[in-house]
Design a protein around this motif. Structure first.
Motif, PDB file in Angstrom:
ATOM      1  N   ARG A  59       1.323  -6.074  -5.095  1.00 53.99           N
ATOM      2  CA  ARG A  59       2.372  -7.311  -4.847  1.00 53.99           C
ATOM      3  C   ARG A  59       3.814  -6.928  -3.053  1.00 53.99           C
ATOM      4  NH1 ARG A  59       0.853  -9.043  -9.986  1.00 53.99           N
ATOM      5  NH2 ARG A  59       3.086  -8.330 -10.965  1.00 53.99           N
ATOM      6  N   GLY A  60       4.403  -5.931  -2.991  1.00 53.07           N
ATOM      7  CA  GLY A  60       5.838  -5.954  -2.800  1.00 53.07           C
ATOM      8  C   GLY A  60       5.418  -5.436  -1.880  1.00 53.07           C
ATOM      9  N   ARG A  61       6.172  -6.302  -0.454  1.00 52.81           N
ATOM     10  CA  ARG A  61       6.480  -5.890   0.331  1.00 52.81           C
ATOM     11  C   ARG A  61       6.420  -4.070   0.682  1.00 52.81           C
ATOM     12  NH1 ARG A  61       4.314  -9.604   4.464  1.00 52.81           N
ATOM     13  NH2 ARG A  61       5.309 -11.603   3.968  1.00 52.81           N
ATOM     14  N   ALA A  79      12.832   1.148   7.289  1.00 54.35           N
ATOM     15  CA  ALA A  79      12.390   0.178   7.728  1.00 54.35           C
ATOM     16  C   ALA A  79      11.214  -0.738   6.710  1.00 54.35           C
ATOM     17  CB  ALA A  79      12.041   0.246   8.787  1.00 54.35           C
ATOM     18  N   SER A  80      11.462  -2.178   6.387  1.00 58.40           N
ATOM     19  CA  SER A  80      10.672  -3.271   5.277  1.00 58.40           C
ATOM     20  C   SER A  80      10.621  -4.295   5.935  1.00 58.40           C
ATOM     21  CB  SER A  80      11.733  -2.754   4.049  1.00 58.40           C
ATOM     22  OG  SER A  80      11.294  -3.630   3.473  1.00 58.40           O
ATOM     23  N   GLU A  81      10.246  -5.231   5.998  1.00 54.30           N
ATOM     24  CA  GLU A  81       9.689  -6.790   6.145  1.00 54.30           C
ATOM     25  C   GLU A  81      10.672  -7.128   5.181  1.00 54.30           C
ATOM     26  OE1 GLU A  81       6.827 -10.112   7.778  1.00 54.30           O
ATOM     27  OE2 GLU A  81       6.003  -7.991   6.512  1.00 54.30           O
ATOM     28  N   ASN A  82      12.122  -7.878   5.096  1.00 54.86           N
ATOM     29  CA  ASN A  82      12.683  -8.408   4.514  1.00 54.86           C
ATOM     30  C   ASN A  82      13.957  -9.561   4.804  1.00 54.86           C
ATOM     31  OD1 ASN A  82      14.225  -9.009   2.301  1.00 54.86           O
ATOM     32  ND2 ASN A  82      15.150  -6.489   1.401  1.00 54.86           N
ATOM     33  N   ALA A  83      13.654 -10.444   4.432  1.00 51.36           N
ATOM     34  CA  ALA A  83      14.393 -11.891   5.232  1.00 51.36           C
ATOM     35  C   ALA A  83      15.550 -12.111   4.476  1.00 51.36           C
ATOM     36  CB  ALA A  83      13.342 -13.053   5.201  1.00 51.36           C
ATOM     37  N   SER A  84      16.094 -11.404   3.344  1.00 53.93           N
ATOM     38  CA  SER A  84      16.749 -11.057   2.822  1.00 53.93           C
ATOM     39  C   SER A  84      17.770 -11.114   3.431  1.00 53.93           C
ATOM     40  CB  SER A  84      16.750 -11.115   0.606  1.00 53.93           C
ATOM     41  OG  SER A  84      18.104 -11.566   0.762  1.00 53.93           O
ATOM     42  N   ARG A  85      19.260 -11.041   3.808  1.00 50.38           N
ATOM     43  CA  ARG A  85      20.554 -10.308   3.260  1.00 50.38           C
ATOM     44  C   ARG A  85      20.956  -9.615   2.419  1.00 50.38           C
ATOM     45  NH1 ARG A  85      18.166 -10.917   7.753  1.00 50.38           N
ATOM     46  NH2 ARG A  85      17.351  -9.043   6.879  1.00 50.38           N
ATOM     47  N   ALA A  86      21.175 -10.183   1.365  1.00 48.03           N
ATOM     48  CA  ALA A  86      21.632  -9.726  -0.033  1.00 48.03           C
ATOM     49  C   ALA A  86      20.717  -8.560  -0.709  1.00 48.03           C
ATOM     50  CB  ALA A  86      22.467 -11.278  -0.698  1.00 48.03           C
ATOM     51  N   LEU A  87      19.120  -9.182  -0.791  1.00 42.88           N
ATOM     52  CA  LEU A  87      18.843  -8.460  -1.367  1.00 42.88           C
ATOM     53  C   LEU A  87      18.454  -7.097  -1.435  1.00 42.88           C
ATOM     54  CD1 LEU A  87      17.469 -11.159  -4.297  1.00 42.88           C
ATOM     55  CD2 LEU A  87      19.179 -10.016  -4.573  1.00 42.88           C
ATOM     56  N   ALA A 110       5.130   5.702   3.276  1.00 38.79           N
ATOM     57  CA  ALA A 110       4.966   4.312   3.146  1.00 38.79           C
ATOM     58  C   ALA A 110       4.670   3.842   1.701  1.00 38.79           C
ATOM     59  CB  ALA A 110       4.186   4.044   4.516  1.00 38.79           C
ATOM     60  N   MET A 111       5.456   3.309   1.683  1.00 38.93           N
ATOM     61  CA  MET A 111       4.553   2.577  -0.586  1.00 38.93           C
ATOM     62  C   MET A 111       4.999   1.229  -0.310  1.00 38.93           C
ATOM     63  SD  MET A 111       8.261   4.064  -1.617  1.00 38.93           S
ATOM     64  CE  MET A 111      10.176   3.592  -1.353  1.00 38.93           C
ATOM     65  N   GLY A 112       4.016   0.768  -0.965  1.00 41.91           N
ATOM     66  CA  GLY A 112       3.994  -0.420  -1.647  1.00 41.91           C
ATOM     67  C   GLY A 112       3.108  -0.697  -1.176  1.00 41.91           C
ATOM     68  N   GLY A 113       2.518  -2.193  -0.984  1.00 37.67           N
ATOM     69  CA  GLY A 113       1.239  -2.982  -0.246  1.00 37.67           C
ATOM     70  C   GLY A 113       1.137  -2.460   0.867  1.00 37.67           C
ATOM     71  N   SER A 114      -0.451  -1.932   0.963  1.00 38.68           N
ATOM     72  CA  SER A 114      -1.378  -1.803   2.186  1.00 38.68           C
ATOM     73  C   SER A 114      -0.649  -0.255   3.123  1.00 38.68           C
ATOM     74  CB  SER A 114      -1.058  -2.987   3.354  1.00 38.68           C
ATOM     75  OG  SER A 114      -1.175  -4.030   3.083  1.00 38.68           O
ATOM     76  N   ALA A 115      -0.378   0.063   1.671  1.00 41.40           N
ATOM     77  CA  ALA A 115       0.742   1.608   2.584  1.00 41.40           C
ATOM     78  C   ALA A 115      -0.379   3.206   2.561  1.00 41.40           C
ATOM     79  CB  ALA A 115       0.937   2.606   1.201  1.00 41.40           C
ATOM     80  N   GLU A 116      -1.567   2.626   2.498  1.00 43.06           N
ATOM     81  CA  GLU A 116      -3.129   3.091   2.635  1.00 43.06           C
ATOM     82  C   GLU A 116      -2.850   2.404   4.779  1.00 43.06           C
ATOM     83  OE1 GLU A 116      -6.871   2.794   1.210  1.00 43.06           O
ATOM     84  OE2 GLU A 116      -5.452   3.266  -0.919  1.00 43.06           O
ATOM     85  N   LEU A 175       4.498  -1.246   9.782  1.00 43.97           N
ATOM     86  CA  LEU A 175       4.714  -2.735   9.112  1.00 43.97           C
ATOM     87  C   LEU A 175       3.574  -3.507   9.001  1.00 43.97           C
ATOM     88  CD1 LEU A 175       8.475  -2.242   8.115  1.00 43.97           C
ATOM     89  CD2 LEU A 175       6.442  -1.650   6.780  1.00 43.97           C
ATOM     90  N   GLY A 176       3.485  -4.373  10.746  1.00 42.10           N
ATOM     91  CA  GLY A 176       2.804  -5.125  10.781  1.00 42.10           C
ATOM     92  C   GLY A 176       1.386  -4.891  10.639  1.00 42.10           C
ATOM     93  N   SER A 177       1.057  -2.935  10.607  1.00 43.29           N
ATOM     94  CA  SER A 177      -0.603  -2.688  10.437  1.00 43.29           C
ATOM     95  C   SER A 177      -1.004  -3.277   8.673  1.00 43.29           C
ATOM     96  CB  SER A 177      -0.979  -1.234  11.584  1.00 43.29           C
ATOM     97  OG  SER A 177      -0.294  -2.027  12.230  1.00 43.29           O
ATOM     98  N   ASP A 178      -0.680  -4.273   8.438  1.00 44.24           N
ATOM     99  CA  ASP A 178      -1.019  -4.133   7.248  1.00 44.24           C
ATOM    100  C   ASP A 178      -2.755  -4.823   6.855  1.00 44.24           C
ATOM    101  OD1 ASP A 178      -0.537  -6.761   7.581  1.00 44.24           O
ATOM    102  OD2 ASP A 178       0.912  -6.891   6.678  1.00 44.24           O
ATOM    103  N   ALA A 179      -2.404  -4.621   5.306  1.00 45.23           N
ATOM    104  CA  ALA A 179      -4.053  -5.168   4.913  1.00 45.23           C
ATOM    105  C   ALA A 179      -4.494  -6.466   5.391  1.00 45.23           C
ATOM    106  CB  ALA A 179      -4.464  -5.326   4.028  1.00 45.23           C
ATOM    107  N   ALA A 180      -3.378  -7.229   6.166  1.00 43.14           N
ATOM    108  CA  ALA A 180      -3.692  -8.758   6.469  1.00 43.14           C
ATOM    109  C   ALA A 180      -3.908  -8.669   7.768  1.00 43.14           C
ATOM    110  CB  ALA A 180      -2.348  -9.407   6.175  1.00 43.14           C
ATOM    111  N   ALA A 181      -3.401  -8.529   8.796  1.00 39.63           N
ATOM    112  CA  ALA A 181      -3.154  -7.685   9.847  1.00 39.63           C
ATOM    113  C   ALA A 181      -4.984  -7.166  10.104  1.00 39.63           C
ATOM    114  CB  ALA A 181      -2.140  -6.936  11.000  1.00 39.63           C
TER     115      ALA A 181
END
Length: 261
Positions: free
Chosen positions: A26-28, A42-50, A153-159, A186-192
């Motif tokens: 479920r994670g990015r 690199a990761s898709e993460n909009a938070s500047r604190a977490l 690569a690890m996390g969601g859509s790692a394959e 990162l942009g080539s995930d399952a959604a793309a």
């Protein structure tokens, strides 16, 4: 007298593994790419604190996906381990391999003895004097350790992301090329892939990026802010001031690094 509920050890371990994998998926995703200049995270993460990417010690960094509170506990434990070992012995005795072994023991114990395993996947990386001396270790929820080379690569859509990295990565890439590849992957995930329209475009301010810079002599970890990323990626906003003081510049060795997150 009631009969106690029984679950076979095989089924119990399988259920724990399935539970952990679903939480991690479920994670990015997080991508680590080796290049001539060091290691790019690199990761898709909009938070500047977490933060999902953090400094551990001089030449060692940490990246994670999954439940934030769980991998943050592991990050803090890793910083304490590194500080104690560096103070007790020598700074050069703090290595990614030693830290990965410590994490493997912790995750393995939690997976086998606790009712709920940690829903985390980790990368511990150390930049060397040459690309051949770089060390990248991937750890899974059950304490398994894998020695990775070139990219991971690890996390969601790692394959899907790993397939993109395998197609495009080559030894000796410079920092800008490695960063562009990481963001494209990162942009080539399952959604793309489901949309069939090619990689998603990810804005620089939606990215968390850090580098273990081989050129630095002590603390090699540094973060890249959105203006610097825009310059390196060739995105709009490249004319803004980067962390290095000029448009899209990469901070040099004299730029003070950020403290660990």
């Amino acid at each position: 007298m009631s009969v106690p509920f029984y679950v076979s050890p095989e089924q119990l371990m399988k259920d724990k593994a399935d539970f952990a994998r679903k939480g991690i998926a479920r994670g990015r995703a997080v991508v680590v790419v080796a290049c001539a200049d060091g290691l790019v995270f690199a990761s898709e993460n909009a938070s500047r604190a977490l933060h999902k990417i953090s400094e551990i010690y001089d030449r060692v960094a940490f990246a994670a996906v999954g439940k934030y509170n769980e991998f943050e506990n592991l990050r803090v434990a890793g910083v304490r381990y590194a500080d104690l070992r560096g103070y007790s012995y020598d700074r050069s005795d703090v290595t990614a391999r030693g830290l990965a072994n410590a994490y493997a023991q912790t995750l393995g114990t939690i997976f086998t003895t606790e009712s709920k395993p940690y829903e985390v996947e980790l990368v511990v990386a150390e930049v060397g004097a040459t690309p051949e001396q770089d060390q990248v270790y991937r750890l899974t929820y059950d304490g398994s350790v894998a020695d990775e080379h070139g990219y991971v690569a690890m996390g969601g859509s790692a394959e899907q992301i790993t397939a993109k990295l395998a197609e495009r990565w080559r030894p000796g890439m410079d920092l800008a090329d490695a960063l562009r590849l990481a963001v494209e992957a990162l942009g080539s995930d399952a959604a793309a892939a489901a949309a069939g329209s090619g990689p998603r475009a990810i804005a620089p301010d939606q990215l968390e990026v850090a580098v273990l810079d081989r050129a630095r002599t002590r603390r090699t970890f540094r973060r890249l802010a959105a203006p610097a990323l825009a310059g390196l990626l060739g995105a709009p906003g490249a004319g803004q001031q980067g962390e290095g003081g000029r448009a899209g510049a990469v901070p040099g060795p004299d730029t003070p690094p950020e403290p660990p997150a």
